[in-house]
Design an enzyme around this catalytic site. Structure first.
Site, PDB file in Angstrom:
ATOM      1  N   ASP A 229       5.727  65.087 -92.716  1.00 18.48           N
ATOM      2  CA  ASP A 229       4.902  64.048 -93.333  1.00 18.48           C
ATOM      3  C   ASP A 229       3.696  64.634 -94.059  1.00 18.48           C
ATOM      4  O   ASP A 229       2.739  63.923 -94.357  1.00 18.48           O
ATOM      5  CB  ASP A 229       4.424  63.050 -92.276  1.00 18.48           C
ATOM      6  CG  ASP A 229       3.673  63.721 -91.130  1.00 18.48           C
ATOM      7  OD1 ASP A 229       3.532  64.954 -91.157  1.00 18.48           O
ATOM      8  OD2 ASP A 229       3.230  63.003 -90.214  1.00 18.48           O
ATOM      9  N   LYS A 279     -29.208  63.616 -92.528  1.00 19.65           N
ATOM     10  CA  LYS A 279     -27.779  63.379 -92.750  1.00 19.65           C
ATOM     11  C   LYS A 279     -27.027  64.681 -93.078  1.00 19.65           C
ATOM     12  O   LYS A 279     -26.488  64.847 -94.166  1.00 19.65           O
ATOM     13  CB  LYS A 279     -27.578  62.356 -93.862  1.00 19.65           C
ATOM     14  CG  LYS A 279     -28.177  60.988 -93.529  1.00 19.65           C
ATOM     15  CD  LYS A 279     -27.944  59.986 -94.636  1.00 19.65           C
ATOM     16  CE  LYS A 279     -28.549  58.633 -94.257  1.00 19.65           C
ATOM     17  NZ  LYS A 279     -28.390  57.623 -95.337  1.00 19.65           N
ATOM     18  N   ASP A 333      -1.801  64.198 -95.274  1.00 19.07           N
ATOM     19  CA  ASP A 333      -1.027  63.909 -94.066  1.00 19.07           C
ATOM     20  C   ASP A 333      -0.722  62.414 -94.088  1.00 19.07           C
ATOM     21  O   ASP A 333      -1.612  61.588 -93.908  1.00 19.07           O
ATOM     22  CB  ASP A 333      -1.844  64.289 -92.837  1.00 19.07           C
ATOM     23  CG  ASP A 333      -1.122  63.993 -91.529  1.00 19.07           C
ATOM     24  OD1 ASP A 333       0.001  63.469 -91.584  1.00 19.07           O
ATOM     25  OD2 ASP A 333      -1.686  64.274 -90.465  1.00 19.07           O
TER      26      ASP A 333
END
Length: 352
Positions: A229, A279, A333
């Site tokens: 996959d 951040k 994926d």
């Protein structure tokens, strides 16, 4: 031979370019080399795919300057050097390209190994793990195994086989379990695709590595394993060459994953505030689901469930070498419905 001038000129980057620029150039121009020049057109050095990967492993990122990975002592030749001598230089130095420079070291051309576009016929097995249930992809997988789900009009498993075939792989082994009969009926012996296909039939789910315990290779050649996959532009042959070159028992393709922290981080020592980071971005290498293994790795498996990270841990416990193959190619994926939609919408734009 010397490639057309307009092609090699596209491989030129200025010395103030970034690693991201180099990666984009390697992908778009597709001659496996970047020529870095200064403002006068003087060749400062070259960059190969290997230089980029080593830089990424060393912690550099897309915004890092190309000067941090440039190969400054590249082999070069004058324009008058004959073809036979150029080919001998390539063979002796194990390189596929040699820049042509004038007497002031300005780039004026590029010699390319004449067989670079003709992939070798690889005897190595290509094993594709196609036995998963695809639970997260329901309802798409209720009556269809995940590797048979269509991407751009044909099963993603077929894309993997065709891409591998284009790189010289001709013998495939498909590990099947959930609705495996549908996969076997679709691909058969591989005659329709001009390849040989054999099957590993799992009686129960054996994980991303366990089914390899059923494999009985007929040679001591290393083999490639990929999840069924994973849609990617990775060069399976280059992964295999990397594995062999590093004398590894197991090689894992890895990708850099960036995670942006949603909040400002306060750095403390006891009750004292010692700093702030607004951040921050965390970078780590993630498993890309593509591997190269030596047959010796199969001795560490039996007919039981085993995931690939566990197999790598077993290799390490036996003091066998395991290495990471850093990849920058497009990769997806296909595990959720959104991923399947993305694979179909972006397939023609990069991943093939």
């Amino acid at each position: 031979m010397e490639i057309p001038k307009e092609i090699w000129r596209q491989a030129i980057l200025p010395i103030n370019a970034t690693i991201g620029d180099a990666i984009k150039n390697l992908d778009q121009v597709a001659i496996k080399i970047v020529l870095v020049v200064d403002e006068l057109g003087v060749l400062a050095g070259t960059i190969s795919d290997g230089d980029v990967r080593r830089g990424l492993l060393d912690g550099l990122d897309m915004s890092s300057p190309v000067t941090s990975i440039i190969h400054r002592n590249a082999v070069v030749v004058p324009p008058e050097l004959g073809r036979e001598l150029v080919m001998q230089l390539m063979t002796a130095n194990k390189i596929q390209q040699i820049p042509v420079v004038d007497d002031q070291h300005r780039i004026i051309g590029l010699h390319l190994w004449s067989e670079i576009t003709a992939p070798p016929n690889r005897p190595n097995l290509m094993v594709i793990m196609a036995g998963g249930k695809g639970t997260r992809l329901r309802p798409h997988t209720e009556n269809c195994p995940k590797p048979l789900l269509p991407v751009a009009g044909k099963p993603m498993l077929e894309h993997i086989i065709e891409r591998s075939k284009a790189e010289g792989f001709n013998h495939f082994v498909l590990s099947i379990h959930y609705l495996g009969h549908m996969i076997e009926e679709y691909f058969g012996s591989g005659d329709r695709l001009g390849v040989r296909i054999d099957y590993l039939r799992e009686e129960s789910p054996l994980g991303t590595a366990g089914a390899l315990g059923l494999l009985r290779p007929s040679s001591n050649d290393p083999f490639v394993v990929t999840n069924g996959d994973v849609i990617t532009d990775i060069r399976y042959g280059e992964l295999l060459d990397f594995h062999i070159r590093h004398g590894a028992a197991g090689t894992m393709a890895v990708r850099v994953h960036e995670w942006h922290h949603p909040f400002g981080v306060v750095q403390t020592q006891g009750v004292e505030i010692i700093g702030f980071e607004e951040k921050p971005i965390t970078r780590s290498h993630i498993n890309a689901g593509v591997y190269a293994l030596d047959p010796a790795a199969l001795n560490l498996l039996s007919n039981e469930h085993c995931d690939m990270p566990t197999l790598f841990e077993r290799l390490q416990s036996k003091d066998l070498r395991t290495v990471a193959y850093p990849m920058h190619e497009p990769w997806l994926d296909v595990g959720r419905p959104l991923d399947l939609h993305l694979a179909n919408s972006e397939h023609t734009e990069g991943v093939d």
